[in-house]
Every structure is written in C-alpha cells, then in structure tokens.
Design a protein around this motif. Structure first.
Motif, short mmCIF file in Angstrom:
data_model
loop_
_atom_site.label_atom_id
_atom_site.label_comp_id
_atom_site.label_asym_id
_atom_site.label_seq_id
_atom_site.Cartn_x
_atom_site.Cartn_y
_atom_site.Cartn_z
N ALA A 8 25.31 -21.75 15.77
CA ALA A 8 24.87 -21.54 17.15
C ALA A 8 24.19 -20.18 17.30
CB ALA A 8 26.06 -21.65 18.09
N LEU A 9 24.78 -19.15 16.69
CA LEU A 9 24.19 -17.81 16.74
C LEU A 9 22.84 -17.77 16.04
CD1 LEU A 9 27.34 -15.60 16.04
CD2 LEU A 9 26.16 -15.92 18.23
N LEU A 10 22.75 -18.43 14.90
CA LEU A 10 21.51 -18.47 14.15
C LEU A 10 20.42 -19.20 14.92
CD1 LEU A 10 20.05 -17.86 11.47
CD2 LEU A 10 20.89 -20.05 10.61
N GLY A 11 20.78 -20.33 15.53
CA GLY A 11 19.81 -21.07 16.33
C GLY A 11 19.30 -20.26 17.50
N GLY A 12 20.20 -19.53 18.16
CA GLY A 12 19.79 -18.68 19.27
C GLY A 12 18.91 -17.53 18.82
N PHE A 13 19.26 -16.91 17.70
CA PHE A 13 18.46 -15.81 17.17
C PHE A 13 17.05 -16.27 16.80
CE2 PHE A 13 16.83 -13.92 13.23
CZ PHE A 13 16.56 -12.64 13.68
N ALA A 14 16.97 -17.41 16.12
CA ALA A 14 15.66 -17.93 15.69
C ALA A 14 14.79 -18.25 16.90
CB ALA A 14 15.85 -19.17 14.84
N VAL A 17 16.79 -19.14 24.05
CA VAL A 17 17.93 -18.88 23.16
C VAL A 17 18.99 -19.97 23.30
CG1 VAL A 17 19.81 -17.29 22.65
CG2 VAL A 17 17.52 -16.40 23.14
N LEU A 18 19.33 -20.31 24.54
CA LEU A 18 20.40 -21.30 24.78
C LEU A 18 20.02 -22.66 24.22
CD1 LEU A 18 23.15 -21.82 26.01
CD2 LEU A 18 22.02 -22.33 28.19
N LEU A 19 18.78 -23.06 24.43
CA LEU A 19 18.32 -24.35 23.93
C LEU A 19 18.36 -24.39 22.41
CD1 LEU A 19 17.09 -27.14 24.40
CD2 LEU A 19 14.82 -26.06 24.42
N GLY A 20 17.94 -23.30 21.76
CA GLY A 20 17.97 -23.23 20.31
C GLY A 20 19.39 -23.32 19.77
N SER A 21 20.32 -22.66 20.44
CA SER A 21 21.72 -22.71 20.01
C SER A 21 22.30 -24.11 20.14
CB SER A 21 22.56 -21.73 20.83
OG SER A 21 22.18 -20.39 20.57
N ARG A 22 22.06 -24.73 21.28
CA ARG A 22 22.62 -26.07 21.52
C ARG A 22 22.06 -27.09 20.55
NH1 ARG A 22 22.21 -27.18 27.90
NH2 ARG A 22 20.04 -26.73 27.39
N ARG A 23 20.78 -26.97 20.24
CA ARG A 23 20.15 -27.92 19.34
C ARG A 23 20.76 -27.85 17.94
NH1 ARG A 23 14.39 -27.18 20.34
NH2 ARG A 23 14.73 -25.18 19.33
N VAL A 24 20.90 -26.63 17.42
CA VAL A 24 21.48 -26.46 16.09
C VAL A 24 22.95 -26.84 16.08
CG1 VAL A 24 21.98 -24.79 14.28
CG2 VAL A 24 19.80 -24.68 15.49
N LEU A 25 23.66 -26.50 17.15
CA LEU A 25 25.08 -26.81 17.24
C LEU A 25 25.33 -28.32 17.23
CD1 LEU A 25 27.83 -25.43 17.55
CD2 LEU A 25 27.57 -25.61 20.03
N PHE A 26 24.50 -29.06 17.95
CA PHE A 26 24.66 -30.52 18.01
C PHE A 26 24.49 -31.15 16.64
CE2 PHE A 26 22.49 -34.64 18.16
CZ PHE A 26 23.46 -35.41 18.78
N TRP A 27 23.39 -30.80 15.96
CA TRP A 27 23.13 -31.42 14.66
C TRP A 27 24.11 -30.93 13.60
CZ3 TRP A 27 20.56 -35.67 14.48
CH2 TRP A 27 19.58 -35.93 15.44
N GLY A 28 24.56 -29.70 13.72
CA GLY A 28 25.54 -29.20 12.78
C GLY A 28 26.87 -29.92 12.91
N ALA A 29 27.33 -30.11 14.15
CA ALA A 29 28.58 -30.82 14.38
C ALA A 29 28.48 -32.27 13.91
CB ALA A 29 28.94 -30.76 15.87
#
Length: 229
Positions: free
Chosen positions: A186-192, A200-212
């Motif tokens: 989530a942190l990496l997605g937000g940073f990128a 930032v929030l959208l990037g975090s949620r996107r990576v978090l969803f696919w990671g989970a």
C-alpha cells in the motif's frame, strides 16, 4: 529570472522499473511463502522457498527487462537509420514532411517552413526523431539501467517477506508475512502514484486489492494441495 519547471516525465523510465520490481518482489515472494506455509511446510523449508524465490525472481526480472527494453532500443535504432537514409535520398521531401507536422500543430505555413529549415540545418535527424518519430533523449530505451533497477528493486522488495519469515513466530508466520507485505504494498503504491503526479490513495488501494487477491489465491492453493498430500 526564468523559473525552472519540474515535471515527472524524466522519472517515468526508472520509476516504472523500480516500482514494478519492488512490487513484484514483495508480492510474488510473500505469496510464495504463504502458499508453502499454508501447505504446512516446516519453517526451514518455508525460508528456503522464499530465499530461492528472491534469487530466481531478481534474475528473471533483470533478464526480462533487459530483453524487452533492448528490443525497444533496437527498434528505435532501426527507425533512426531508416530516417537517416530518407534524409540523404529526399532532403526536400523531408523538409516538406516536417513543415506539415508543424502546420498540423498550429503554426502558419510560412513560420512552419522557417522552423523546419532552421531545425534541420541544426540537426536534421534529431528534429525528425523528435517531431516525426516521437523519440526523445529523456525517454529513450536504456536496457542495462532497466535490468539493474528491476533486479535490485525486486531483491529489495523480496527481502522483506524473507526476513519476516526468519524472524516471525512459527505459529503466526502467515499473519506477519501477509500483514507486513500488504502494508508495504500500500505504501509503495501510494509513493509511486505520488511520484508520478497521480492520486496517492487510489494508487494504494489499487495495489492493496491485487496484492490481497494474489496472496489469498496462493495461500488457498497451498492449503488445498497441502491437505491433499
């Protein structure tokens, strides 16, 4: 005094390789570890699987990025060589082609012709590479850089779940690996997303969803086959 603007374009090449590598390192290695752990393997075997996944993934990322980006670099080189031939064989036609490009962008015909003549007098191939082919120095393909960044970032990302596996209590290994890995993703997605100028929030949620999702599916497979064996 002219203020120098800061754009995100120059970061795209290395940022893509770094983020892809780190994200892949965390996600693929943690998923592998969770799958093996869900199959009730011993802590030692789980650690070995994670370490092997780190090495194999880093080498695979480096090779894949190098081949892919080198193919792009080869295509760019071939296009530039072809354009060089066109300039030698039909200089007048190339002037007209560049003039037409500037007219299409909004310049009047007289100014477009003047701009084309001056740019071609300074660097004909460079002008056509930039304005006809869309190539630029900032975004040019760099295969070695892409390979090194991808391998290094993958290894850095993969090291996290491997270290957690070595340190976490055996009974809570799955919880520790999945929890820490998801937080980092989530942190990496937000940073990128932030570095690229996106949300930032959208990037975090996107990576978090696919990671989970990836971790859940891999752990499910491990549990299924672990029970069946």
């Amino acid at each position: 005094m002219v203020r120098k603007k800061r754009h995100h374009t120059g970061r795209i090449a290395w940022l893509r390789a770094a983020v892809l590598g780190a994200n892949d390192g965390i996600l693929s290695t943690s998923s592998l570890i969770l799958g093996v752990a869900a199959a009730h393997a011993s802590p030692g075997n789980i650690f070995v699987a994670g370490a092997a996944g780190l090495v194999a993934g880093a080498v695979s990322m480096a090779a894949g990025e190098y081949v892919s980006v080198h193919s792009l670099a080869d295509a760019e080189t071939a296009e530039l060589e072809l354009e060089h031939i066109h300039l030698k064989e039909d200089d007048r036609g190339e002037h007209k082609e560049l003039t037409a490009i500037y007219i299409a962008r909004g310049l009047d015909s007289a100014l477009a012709k003047q701009v084309a003549e001056q740019l071609m007098a300074h660097d004909a191939l460079g002008a056509h590479a930039r304005d006809e082919l869309g190539f630029s120095h900032t975004l040019r393909a760099r295969p070695i850089q892409a390979a090194l960044v991808s391998a290094g970032s993958f290894a850095a990302g993969a090291a996290v779940p491997v270290v957690v596996t070595a340190l976490a209590p055996a009974g809570h290994l799955i919880l520790f690996v999945s929890g820490i890995s998801l937080v980092l993703l989530a942190l990496l997605g937000g940073f990128a997303a932030g570095a690229a100028g996106a949300g930032v929030l959208l990037g975090s949620r996107r990576v978090l969803f696919w990671g989970a999702l990836a971790m859940s599916l891999t752990a499910g497979v491990g549990a299924l086959f672990g029970t069946a064996m």
